[in-house]
Design a protein around this motif. Structure first.
Motif, short mmCIF file in Angstrom:
data_model
loop_
_atom_site.label_atom_id
_atom_site.label_comp_id
_atom_site.label_asym_id
_atom_site.label_seq_id
_atom_site.Cartn_x
_atom_site.Cartn_y
_atom_site.Cartn_z
N TRP A 101 5.58 -4.20 1.25
CA TRP A 101 6.41 -4.13 2.45
C TRP A 101 5.60 -3.87 3.70
N LEU A 102 4.59 -3.01 3.62
CA LEU A 102 3.76 -2.75 4.80
C LEU A 102 2.51 -3.62 4.83
N ASP A 103 2.29 -4.42 3.77
CA ASP A 103 1.21 -5.41 3.71
C ASP A 103 -0.17 -4.79 3.89
N LEU A 104 -0.40 -3.66 3.23
CA LEU A 104 -1.72 -3.03 3.29
C LEU A 104 -2.58 -3.56 2.15
N ASP A 105 -3.90 -3.51 2.34
CA ASP A 105 -4.79 -3.90 1.25
C ASP A 105 -4.90 -2.75 0.25
N ALA A 106 -5.50 -3.04 -0.90
CA ALA A 106 -5.58 -2.05 -1.98
C ALA A 106 -6.40 -0.83 -1.57
N ARG A 107 -7.48 -1.04 -0.84
CA ARG A 107 -8.34 0.07 -0.44
C ARG A 107 -7.60 1.03 0.50
N THR A 108 -6.89 0.48 1.47
CA THR A 108 -6.16 1.32 2.41
C THR A 108 -5.02 2.05 1.71
N THR A 109 -4.34 1.34 0.81
CA THR A 109 -3.26 1.97 0.04
C THR A 109 -3.82 3.13 -0.78
N ALA A 110 -4.98 2.93 -1.40
CA ALA A 110 -5.61 3.98 -2.19
C ALA A 110 -5.95 5.19 -1.32
N GLU A 111 -6.47 4.94 -0.13
CA GLU A 111 -6.81 6.04 0.78
C GLU A 111 -5.56 6.81 1.21
N VAL A 112 -4.50 6.08 1.52
CA VAL A 112 -3.26 6.72 1.99
C VAL A 112 -2.66 7.58 0.89
N LEU A 113 -2.66 7.08 -0.34
CA LEU A 113 -2.04 7.81 -1.45
C LEU A 113 -2.99 8.80 -2.12
N GLY A 114 -4.27 8.73 -1.80
CA GLY A 114 -5.24 9.65 -2.41
C GLY A 114 -5.53 9.33 -3.86
N ILE A 115 -5.53 8.03 -4.19
CA ILE A 115 -5.83 7.59 -5.56
C ILE A 115 -6.91 6.51 -5.48
#
Length: 187
Positions: A144-158
């Motif tokens: 939905w927010l169209d983030l890449d995997a790296r940014t998603t990982a940083e945001v979620l802390g995983i």
């Protein structure tokens, strides 16, 4: 005689905050206004999908945007400012939940109504709500927010691999449910 540049200040609660000199503040205000108008609805949808309570989600997103404005110099440099707002809102929800858990409810006073989704994707939204929390968050940030995997990982802390695993499980579960519902409609 040296040239004097006026300093812009703003009241925040009981404090005066120095925002900067002249036109820079106006530029930052316009940048933030554009960011807010462009991302507010997406951020709200993401938080509603996780929290399942639209009124609470609106409050959380409003608070997250106010914190984003207060830290706009930092937030605008973030790789995904919209994800920063969503993560902040979700963190605020955890804090809200912890405070609420300690409260003792009155008899039958905490009845929460169900959220009626609008638009053509209400069935899909209901399916996403049924996913486990971490899978739901990954779907919201990646799709939905169209983030890449790296940014998603940083945001979620995983880790990036964990993002891929959660997204794979979520899409498999959604695909299975959608395939089964299509077969039921045909029969």
């Amino acid at each position: 005689m040296p040239k004097v540049t006026p300093i812009t200040i703003r009241w925040v609660g009981k404090c005066v905050v120095r925002l900067g000199r002249g036109g820079g503040v106006e530029r930052e205000r316009k940048e933030f206004a554009a960011f807010y108008s462009g991302c507010r609805d997406d951020c709200l949808r993401a938080v509603v999908a996780v929290s399942r309570e639209p009124a609470l989600a609106e409050d959380l997103v409003a608070e997250a945007f106010s914190r984003a404005w207060a830290s706009w110099a930092k937030v605008q440099r973030h790789p995904a400012p919209a994800a920063w707002v969503v993560r902040t809102a979700l963190n605020l929800r955890v804090s809200w939940w912890r405070r609420r858990r300690r409260e003792s409810p009155l008899a039958n006073s905490d009845v929460v109504g169900s959220y009626e989704a609008t638009g053509s994707h209400e069935g899909l939204l209901a399916l996403v709500r049924g996913l486990p929390r971490r899978q739901r968050e990954v779907v919201l940030l990646r799709v939905w927010l169209d983030l890449d995997a790296r940014t998603t990982a940083e945001v979620l802390g995983i880790s990036v691999g964990t993002v891929g695993a959660h997204l794979s499980r979520a899409t498999a579960a959604l695909r299975t449910h959608l395939m089964n519902s299509d077969l039921e409609e045909v029969s």
